[in-house]
Design a protein around this motif. Structure first.
Motif, PDB file in Angstrom:
ATOM      1  N   THR A 189       0.854  -1.184   0.000  1.00  0.00           N
ATOM      2  CA  THR A 189       0.000   0.000   0.000  1.00  0.00           C
ATOM      3  C   THR A 189       0.894   1.239   0.000  1.00  0.00           C
ATOM      4  N   ARG A 190       0.371   2.351  -0.430  1.00  0.00           N
ATOM      5  CA  ARG A 190       1.165   3.592  -0.402  1.00  0.00           C
ATOM      6  C   ARG A 190       1.460   4.007   1.032  1.00  0.00           C
ATOM      7  N   ARG A 191       0.562   3.709   1.934  1.00  0.00           N
ATOM      8  CA  ARG A 191       0.789   4.035   3.336  1.00  0.00           C
ATOM      9  C   ARG A 191       1.950   3.215   3.906  1.00  0.00           C
ATOM     10  N   ALA A 192       2.062   1.956   3.487  1.00  0.00           N
ATOM     11  CA  ALA A 192       3.142   1.103   3.995  1.00  0.00           C
ATOM     12  C   ALA A 192       4.507   1.637   3.605  1.00  0.00           C
ATOM     13  N   ALA A 193       4.585   2.339   2.471  1.00  0.00           N
ATOM     14  CA  ALA A 193       5.863   2.892   2.034  1.00  0.00           C
ATOM     15  C   ALA A 193       6.259   4.122   2.837  1.00  0.00           C
ATOM     16  N   ARG A 194       5.268   4.757   3.497  1.00  0.00           N
ATOM     17  CA  ARG A 194       5.560   6.008   4.210  1.00  0.00           C
ATOM     18  C   ARG A 194       5.653   5.836   5.717  1.00  0.00           C
ATOM     19  N   GLU A 195       4.881   4.891   6.265  1.00  0.00           N
ATOM     20  CA  GLU A 195       4.738   4.816   7.715  1.00  0.00           C
ATOM     21  C   GLU A 195       5.107   3.433   8.230  1.00  0.00           C
ATOM     22  N   ARG A 196       5.576   3.416   9.473  1.00  0.00           N
ATOM     23  CA  ARG A 196       5.829   2.139  10.128  1.00  0.00           C
ATOM     24  C   ARG A 196       4.483   1.522  10.508  1.00  0.00           C
ATOM     25  N   PRO A 197       4.238   0.267  10.149  1.00  0.00           N
ATOM     26  CA  PRO A 197       2.933  -0.335  10.444  1.00  0.00           C
ATOM     27  C   PRO A 197       2.716  -0.511  11.940  1.00  0.00           C
ATOM     28  N   THR A 198       1.457  -0.414  12.340  1.00  0.00           N
ATOM     29  CA  THR A 198       1.132  -0.626  13.755  1.00  0.00           C
ATOM     30  C   THR A 198       1.050  -2.112  14.074  1.00  0.00           C
ATOM     31  N   HIS A 199       0.763  -2.932  13.079  1.00  0.00           N
ATOM     32  CA  HIS A 199       0.698  -4.383  13.262  1.00  0.00           C
ATOM     33  C   HIS A 199       1.981  -5.008  12.720  1.00  0.00           C
ATOM     34  N   ALA A 200       2.196  -6.269  13.027  1.00  0.00           N
ATOM     35  CA  ALA A 200       3.396  -6.958  12.559  1.00  0.00           C
ATOM     36  C   ALA A 200       3.389  -7.032  11.036  1.00  0.00           C
ATOM     37  N   PRO A 201       4.469  -6.619  10.376  1.00  0.00           N
ATOM     38  CA  PRO A 201       4.534  -6.685   8.916  1.00  0.00           C
ATOM     39  C   PRO A 201       4.799  -8.106   8.444  1.00  0.00           C
ATOM     40  N   MET A 202       4.730  -8.282   7.132  1.00  0.00           N
ATOM     41  CA  MET A 202       5.039  -9.572   6.519  1.00  0.00           C
ATOM     42  C   MET A 202       6.353  -9.454   5.757  1.00  0.00           C
ATOM     43  N   ALA A 203       6.950 -10.596   5.451  1.00  0.00           N
ATOM     44  CA  ALA A 203       8.151 -10.640   4.622  1.00  0.00           C
ATOM     45  C   ALA A 203       8.077 -11.873   3.738  1.00  0.00           C
ATOM     46  N   PHE A 204       8.931 -11.897   2.722  1.00  0.00           N
ATOM     47  CA  PHE A 204       8.953 -12.994   1.753  1.00  0.00           C
ATOM     48  C   PHE A 204      10.282 -13.722   1.885  1.00  0.00           C
ATOM     49  N   GLY A 205      10.211 -15.020   2.171  1.00  0.00           N
ATOM     50  CA  GLY A 205      11.390 -15.797   2.504  1.00  0.00           C
ATOM     51  C   GLY A 205      12.392 -16.067   1.402  1.00  0.00           C
ATOM     52  N   PRO A 206      12.016 -16.044   0.106  1.00  0.00           N
ATOM     53  CA  PRO A 206      13.000 -16.403  -0.915  1.00  0.00           C
ATOM     54  C   PRO A 206      14.221 -15.499  -0.976  1.00  0.00           C
ATOM     55  N   CYS A 207      14.095 -14.243  -0.538  1.00  0.00           N
ATOM     56  CA  CYS A 207      15.218 -13.298  -0.629  1.00  0.00           C
ATOM     57  C   CYS A 207      15.133 -12.316   0.531  1.00  0.00           C
ATOM     58  N   LEU A 208      16.042 -12.455   1.496  1.00  0.00           N
ATOM     59  CA  LEU A 208      16.059 -11.603   2.692  1.00  0.00           C
ATOM     60  C   LEU A 208      17.467 -11.064   2.897  1.00  0.00           C
ATOM     61  N   LEU A 209      17.584  -9.757   3.093  1.00  0.00           N
ATOM     62  CA  LEU A 209      18.875  -9.123   3.365  1.00  0.00           C
ATOM     63  C   LEU A 209      18.793  -8.348   4.672  1.00  0.00           C
ATOM     64  N   ALA A 280      -1.910 -15.687   9.311  1.00  0.00           N
ATOM     65  CA  ALA A 280      -0.885 -14.758   9.779  1.00  0.00           C
ATOM     66  C   ALA A 280      -1.092 -13.348   9.246  1.00  0.00           C
ATOM     67  N   ALA A 281      -1.970 -13.156   8.272  1.00  0.00           N
ATOM     68  CA  ALA A 281      -2.164 -11.849   7.657  1.00  0.00           C
ATOM     69  C   ALA A 281      -2.925 -10.910   8.573  1.00  0.00           C
ATOM     70  N   ALA A 282      -2.736  -9.615   8.359  1.00  0.00           N
ATOM     71  CA  ALA A 282      -3.448  -8.596   9.131  1.00  0.00           C
ATOM     72  C   ALA A 282      -4.943  -8.664   8.823  1.00  0.00           C
ATOM     73  N   PRO A 283      -5.805  -8.347   9.792  1.00  0.00           N
ATOM     74  CA  PRO A 283      -7.256  -8.474   9.572  1.00  0.00           C
ATOM     75  C   PRO A 283      -7.775  -7.679   8.381  1.00  0.00           C
ATOM     76  N   ALA A 284      -7.325  -6.436   8.214  1.00  0.00           N
ATOM     77  CA  ALA A 284      -7.835  -5.619   7.104  1.00  0.00           C
ATOM     78  C   ALA A 284      -7.430  -6.201   5.765  1.00  0.00           C
ATOM     79  N   ALA A 285      -6.181  -6.640   5.661  1.00  0.00           N
ATOM     80  CA  ALA A 285      -5.723  -7.244   4.411  1.00  0.00           C
ATOM     81  C   ALA A 285      -6.447  -8.553   4.145  1.00  0.00           C
ATOM     82  N   THR A 286      -6.685  -9.328   5.192  1.00  0.00           N
ATOM     83  CA  THR A 286      -7.428 -10.582   5.046  1.00  0.00           C
ATOM     84  C   THR A 286      -8.836 -10.315   4.535  1.00  0.00           C
ATOM     85  N   ALA A 287      -9.504  -9.325   5.127  1.00  0.00           N
ATOM     86  CA  ALA A 287     -10.873  -8.997   4.719  1.00  0.00           C
ATOM     87  C   ALA A 287     -10.920  -8.566   3.253  1.00  0.00           C
ATOM     88  N   ALA A 288      -9.978  -7.718   2.846  1.00  0.00           N
ATOM     89  CA  ALA A 288      -9.953  -7.256   1.459  1.00  0.00           C
ATOM     90  C   ALA A 288      -9.675  -8.402   0.498  1.00  0.00           C
TER      91      ALA A 288
END
Length: 398
Positions: A189-209, A280-288
């Motif tokens: 989301t555009r908000r995710a690029a600007r602000e630190r999320p209030t809920h635990a974020p997700m990550a993708f395991g194939p490539c982590l630095l 494991a997904a956030a409720p709002a993202a799950t609902a959408a």
């Protein structure tokens, strides 16, 4: 206004609202910084990078990955392949490609195999930064430079969901899984690029630095030792430690080919991940995401029934909404899916034009995953039975 027109209007508004809600979740499908975006980072000292590849039965995929890593330049200090009790020539192939092979050994009680392999690999390396790569991932030239620039800008954990190379026809059935993974992460989301999320974020395991210091501050893989979805759990650990998590899609820089071993491997792989990922997904993202998938089901059924009514000349009472509405909705759904799939992977035209086919595959695999995770509480993966009791396993997942 007639009642039929009113029904069409209500359905159209609902479908448009769901499409817009879903589009918002993918409004910023950012990629790694390219050559034109790295000017500011060029003057910074280049840290040393230790590449860690957890591998179980990966003799077919490792050569391409290791060749791509070797082409990334002098920043790569070392490449360590952690052999997680492979039953094939994984170790020999890794050594022949110039990597150092470290046996994972048997995971201690309470550890998954992949988390233990990553932990062992991190402990066996000395670089300033840790780059954790799945064996089916490939870095294009310049990908490491983009990863280093992203990490210099954002710090914490940099995570990339690789562009999915889709080769054989059955692999097109991964279409909805790829889009759902991106949507449910709520990372784009555009908000995710600007602000630190209030809920635990997700990550993708194939490539982590990550820097070694941040990895240890977050607790490393020891903090997520029993988690099936270790990538999502690791992102949550960074969040708890006050560290940022920044995600991107692979674009032209990072790609993967998942499940080349056939339809059975594809079903087993998504069965292992999809239901646990949904929980494991956030409720709002799950609902959408649920609303978006439900809308696709409604459009598929509405369009199919309208077609049957047109062919048979009867049964119109079975259809709510006009054939014109469902025809337009079908085209709109297909075009939105085309846009999404174009950013997720190299999917062919029929994956979006005939979207009910991969949608049905998603339904069947999700139902299987839900049954195994919620009822049986275990799944099979790469010759291991993985217990999901309390979301933890001492057996392992590679």
């Amino acid at each position: 206004m007639t009642s039929a027109l009113l029904v069409d209007l209500v359905l159209a508004v609902l479908l448009l609202a769901v499409a817009a809600w879903a589009q918002r979740l993918l409004a910023d499908l950012r990629t790694l910084p390219g050559p034109d975006d790295r000017a500011g980072a060029a003057a910074l000292p280049v840290p040393t990078v230790s590449v860690v590849v957890p591998a179980r039965d990966e003799e077919q995929t490792l050569p391409a990955l290791l060749r791509s890593v070797a082409a990334q330049g002098s920043a790569v200090l070392e490449v360590v392949v952690v052999d997680d009790a492979s039953r094939d020539a994984t170790a020999a192939v890794a050594r022949a490609s110039g990597a150092r092979v470290v046996p994972a050994g048997t995971p201690p009680p309470g550890w998954t195999g992949k988390a233990w392999a990553c932990h062992v690999g991190a402990g066996a390396t000395t670089g300033d930064l840790l780059l954790l790569l799945d064996a089916d991932t490939v870095l294009e030239p310049g990908a490491l430079a983009g990863l280093l620039t992203a990490h210099a800008r954002h710090g914490g954990l940099v995570s990339v969901q690789p562009h999915h190379d889709v080769v054989r026809p059955y692999e097109q059935l991964s279409a909805y899984f790829n889009v759902v993974a991106l949507m449910a992460s709520e990372a784009f989301t555009r908000r995710a690029a600007r602000e630190r999320p209030t809920h635990a974020p997700m990550a993708f395991g194939p490539c982590l630095l990550t820097s070694r210091d941040d990895y240890e501050r977050a607790g490393g893989h020891e903090a997520v030792r029993g988690e099936i979805l270790d990538d999502a759990a690791l992102a949550a650990a960074y969040h708890r430690a006050g560290l940022p998590v920044w995600c991107a899609v692979g674009g032209a820089a990072v790609r993967m080919r998942s499940y080349p071993g056939g339809l059975g491997q594809l079903v087993a792989g998504w069965t292992k991940n999809i239901a646990s990922g949904a929980s494991a997904a956030a409720p709002a993202a799950t609902a959408a995401t649920v609303a978006w998938i439900s809308a696709h089901h409604a459009v598929a059924v509405g369009a199919l029934l309208s077609l049957l009514v047109a062919v048979a000349g009867r049964g119109s009472s079975l259809v709510v909404g006009s054939p014109a509405l469902w025809g337009v909705a079908y085209v709109a759904v297909a075009l939105q899916l085309r846009w999404m799939l174009g950013r997720a992977g190299s999917f062919r035209w029929w994956a979006w034009a005939l979207f009910p086919v991969p949608l049905l595959a998603f339904d069947l695999v999700f139902a299987r995953s839900l049954a195994l995770t919620a009822v049986r509480r275990s799944v099979s993966w790469r010759g291991r039975e993985v217990s999901l009791a309390d979301h933890r396993s001492g057996e392992g997942v590679a």
